[in-house]
Design a protein around this motif. Structure first.
Motif, PDB file in Angstrom:
ATOM      1  N   ILE A 195      20.337-107.708 -10.392  1.00 41.67           N
ATOM      2  CA  ILE A 195      21.273-108.568  -9.680  1.00 41.67           C
ATOM      3  C   ILE A 195      21.497-109.844 -10.490  1.00 41.67           C
ATOM      4  O   ILE A 195      20.709-110.191 -11.362  1.00 41.67           O
ATOM      5  N   LYS A 196      22.581-110.527 -10.178  1.00 41.20           N
ATOM      6  CA  LYS A 196      22.908-111.812 -10.809  1.00 41.20           C
ATOM      7  C   LYS A 196      23.405-112.749  -9.718  1.00 41.20           C
ATOM      8  O   LYS A 196      24.346-112.394  -9.004  1.00 41.20           O
ATOM      9  N   PRO A 197      22.743-113.890  -9.523  1.00 39.43           N
ATOM     10  CA  PRO A 197      21.544-114.367 -10.209  1.00 39.43           C
ATOM     11  C   PRO A 197      20.275-113.778  -9.581  1.00 39.43           C
ATOM     12  O   PRO A 197      20.318-113.291  -8.455  1.00 39.43           O
ATOM     13  N   GLY A 198      19.169-113.815 -10.319  1.00 35.91           N
ATOM     14  CA  GLY A 198      17.907-113.402  -9.735  1.00 35.91           C
ATOM     15  C   GLY A 198      17.239-112.210 -10.374  1.00 35.91           C
ATOM     16  O   GLY A 198      16.375-111.585  -9.753  1.00 35.91           O
ATOM     17  N   LYS A 199      17.573-111.878 -11.620  1.00 37.32           N
ATOM     18  CA  LYS A 199      17.019-110.670 -12.247  1.00 37.32           C
ATOM     19  C   LYS A 199      15.491-110.681 -12.349  1.00 37.32           C
ATOM     20  O   LYS A 199      14.842-109.671 -12.027  1.00 37.32           O
ATOM     21  N   PRO A 200      14.840-111.762 -12.808  1.00 37.97           N
ATOM     22  CA  PRO A 200      13.388-111.722 -12.973  1.00 37.97           C
ATOM     23  C   PRO A 200      12.632-111.910 -11.652  1.00 37.97           C
ATOM     24  O   PRO A 200      12.148-112.994 -11.330  1.00 37.97           O
ATOM     25  N   LEU A 201      12.526-110.836 -10.887  1.00 37.50           N
ATOM     26  CA  LEU A 201      11.817-110.869  -9.607  1.00 37.50           C
ATOM     27  C   LEU A 201      10.611-109.944  -9.676  1.00 37.50           C
ATOM     28  O   LEU A 201      10.742-108.777 -10.058  1.00 37.50           O
ATOM     29  N   THR A 202       9.438-110.458  -9.332  1.00 38.14           N
ATOM     30  CA  THR A 202       8.217-109.655  -9.293  1.00 38.14           C
ATOM     31  C   THR A 202       7.747-109.509  -7.852  1.00 38.14           C
ATOM     32  O   THR A 202       7.702-110.494  -7.113  1.00 38.14           O
ATOM     33  N   VAL A 203       7.410-108.289  -7.461  1.00 38.09           N
ATOM     34  CA  VAL A 203       6.846-108.034  -6.135  1.00 38.09           C
ATOM     35  C   VAL A 203       5.547-107.259  -6.325  1.00 38.09           C
ATOM     36  O   VAL A 203       5.527-106.235  -7.010  1.00 38.09           O
ATOM     37  N   ALA A 204       4.474-107.758  -5.742  1.00 38.09           N
ATOM     38  CA  ALA A 204       3.165-107.117  -5.877  1.00 38.09           C
ATOM     39  C   ALA A 204       2.451-107.103  -4.531  1.00 38.09           C
ATOM     40  O   ALA A 204       2.738-107.918  -3.654  1.00 38.09           O
ATOM     41  N   GLY A 205       1.523-106.170  -4.395  1.00 40.29           N
ATOM     42  CA  GLY A 205       0.737-106.056  -3.165  1.00 40.29           C
ATOM     43  C   GLY A 205      -0.741-106.140  -3.460  1.00 40.29           C
ATOM     44  O   GLY A 205      -1.214-105.699  -4.518  1.00 40.29           O
ATOM     45  N   PHE A 206      -1.476-106.723  -2.524  1.00 35.66           N
ATOM     46  CA  PHE A 206      -2.928-106.843  -2.641  1.00 35.66           C
ATOM     47  C   PHE A 206      -3.585-106.224  -1.411  1.00 35.66           C
ATOM     48  O   PHE A 206      -3.154-106.474  -0.272  1.00 35.66           O
ATOM     49  N   LYS A 207      -4.622-105.427  -1.622  1.00 41.36           N
ATOM     50  CA  LYS A 207      -5.441-104.903  -0.548  1.00 41.36           C
ATOM     51  C   LYS A 207      -6.687-105.776  -0.442  1.00 41.36           C
ATOM     52  O   LYS A 207      -7.400-105.959  -1.421  1.00 41.36           O
ATOM     53  N   ARG A 208      -6.959-106.275   0.771  1.00 39.40           N
ATOM     54  CA  ARG A 208      -8.097-107.180   0.921  1.00 39.40           C
ATOM     55  C   ARG A 208      -9.211-106.580   1.767  1.00 39.40           C
ATOM     56  O   ARG A 208     -10.104-107.276   2.206  1.00 39.40           O
ATOM     57  N   GLY A 209      -9.145-105.267   2.042  1.00 33.37           N
ATOM     58  CA  GLY A 209     -10.161-104.674   2.898  1.00 33.37           C
ATOM     59  C   GLY A 209      -9.773-104.808   4.355  1.00 33.37           C
ATOM     60  O   GLY A 209      -8.671-105.241   4.703  1.00 33.37           O
ATOM     61  N   GLU A 210     -10.678-104.464   5.229  1.00 32.33           N
ATOM     62  CA  GLU A 210     -10.380-104.473   6.665  1.00 32.33           C
ATOM     63  C   GLU A 210     -10.109-105.872   7.183  1.00 32.33           C
ATOM     64  O   GLU A 210      -9.220-106.113   7.953  1.00 32.33           O
ATOM     65  N   LYS A 211     -10.918-106.845   6.745  1.00 33.87           N
ATOM     66  CA  LYS A 211     -10.757-108.220   7.218  1.00 33.87           C
ATOM     67  C   LYS A 211     -11.046-109.192   6.100  1.00 33.87           C
ATOM     68  O   LYS A 211     -11.857-108.932   5.213  1.00 33.87           O
ATOM     69  N   ASN A 212     -10.402-110.331   6.146  1.00 30.68           N
ATOM     70  CA  ASN A 212     -10.705-111.418   5.230  1.00 30.68           C
ATOM     71  C   ASN A 212     -11.759-112.295   5.897  1.00 30.68           C
ATOM     72  O   ASN A 212     -11.499-112.911   6.926  1.00 30.68           O
TER      73      ASN A 212
END
Length: 274
Positions: free
Chosen positions: A132-149
């Protein structure tokens, strides 16, 4: 059934609950969203400018946008282009928030460490750029933290990370297009209420696009005699120039194969909060 799951409790809904003497109902709490900006060139609005320095507007724009939508923004300040400092900031944000938003550091510069750090911390990168323009450098990531923090028991087991572009217009466009729908969905809204809202609008000026990527043109939406009309912002549509972004209420979307829309023709427009 008085209220279906996914219903936002506003004044009328609260009246229904009170009348039915439902004094306790299960709800989704407000999402905690950590926000920080990256870059040695950035200064806060209360600091003096010097050659080579830029004011960090992203953090304040995103904070206001999220607060207006009912989320709980957590401003973490400016993080320098230093791998150790970024690692510490991201690790702390992921451990204490439901969603993390960073701006800058996600393109191909010599000091863009974000994706490497996400991997080092156990995150899974799902998206590294968008066409897309503008906005090409987009990073999306996920983290698993276990059942509870253990530090924050109320947090869910997952954390979503969005690395937004550093240019201020690009950061807001990506937030409106991708981040806001994700936050709404995570907040428990009904399926027909969390997605981005598009309308067909008649252009009152010519829209141009270089093609190749889906292009977003910012401007104002007006409802005239039951028909949506789109007025593009005057001046340069430049992702580094946010002056004409004020009062934006819609983003016209031109597909990659569409290089121009003439006045009077209709275009799909993404409605944005204003």
């Amino acid at each position: 059934t008085l209220l279906t799951p996914g219903t936002v409790i506003n004044a009328p809904e609260m009246a229904v609950l009170a009348t039915a003497q439902c004094i306790q109902v299960p709800v989704y709490r407000r999402l905690r969203v950590a926000i920080f900006s990256t870059g040695d060139e950035l200064v806060s609005p209360d600091e003096a400018l010097a050659p080579g320095k830029l004011v960090d507007s992203n953090q304040y724009a995103l904070t206001v946008l999220l607060a207006q939508m009912g989320f709980e923004p957590i401003r973490l300040g400016i993080v320098p282009d230093n791998e150790e400092a970024l690692n510490k900031a991201i690790a702390g944000a992921v451990a204490t928030a439901d969603v993390v938003l960073s701006t800058g550091g996600v393109s191909v510069g010599d000091y863009d460490y974000i994706e490497k750090i996400l991997g080092d911390l156990g995150g899974k990168v799902h998206v590294s750029s968008v066409a897309i323009k503008p906005g090409k450098p987009l990073t999306v990531a996920g983290f698993k933290r276990g059942e509870k923090n253990q530090d924050s028991p109320s947090l869910s087991s997952d954390c979503l990370y969005f690395g937004l572009p550093g240019n201020p217009v690009s950061a807001l466009v990506c937030c409106w297009r991708f981040v806001v729908p994700a936050l709404r969905k995570m907040s428990g809204l009904a399926p027909n209420a969390w997605g981005p809202e598009f309308v067909k609008a008649r252009c009152n000026a010519e829209l141009r696009s270089p093609g190749r990527r889906e292009t977003y043109i910012w401007g104002k939406l007006h409802l005239v005699a039951g028909v949506w009309e789109f007025e593009p912002a005057s001046g340069s549509q430049n992702s580094a120039n946010l002056i004409n972004l004020a009062n934006t209420s819609g983003l016209a979307v031109l597909p990659p194969v569409e290089t121009g829309i003439l006045p009077g023709e209709f275009v799909e427009v993404l409605k944005v909060s204003h």
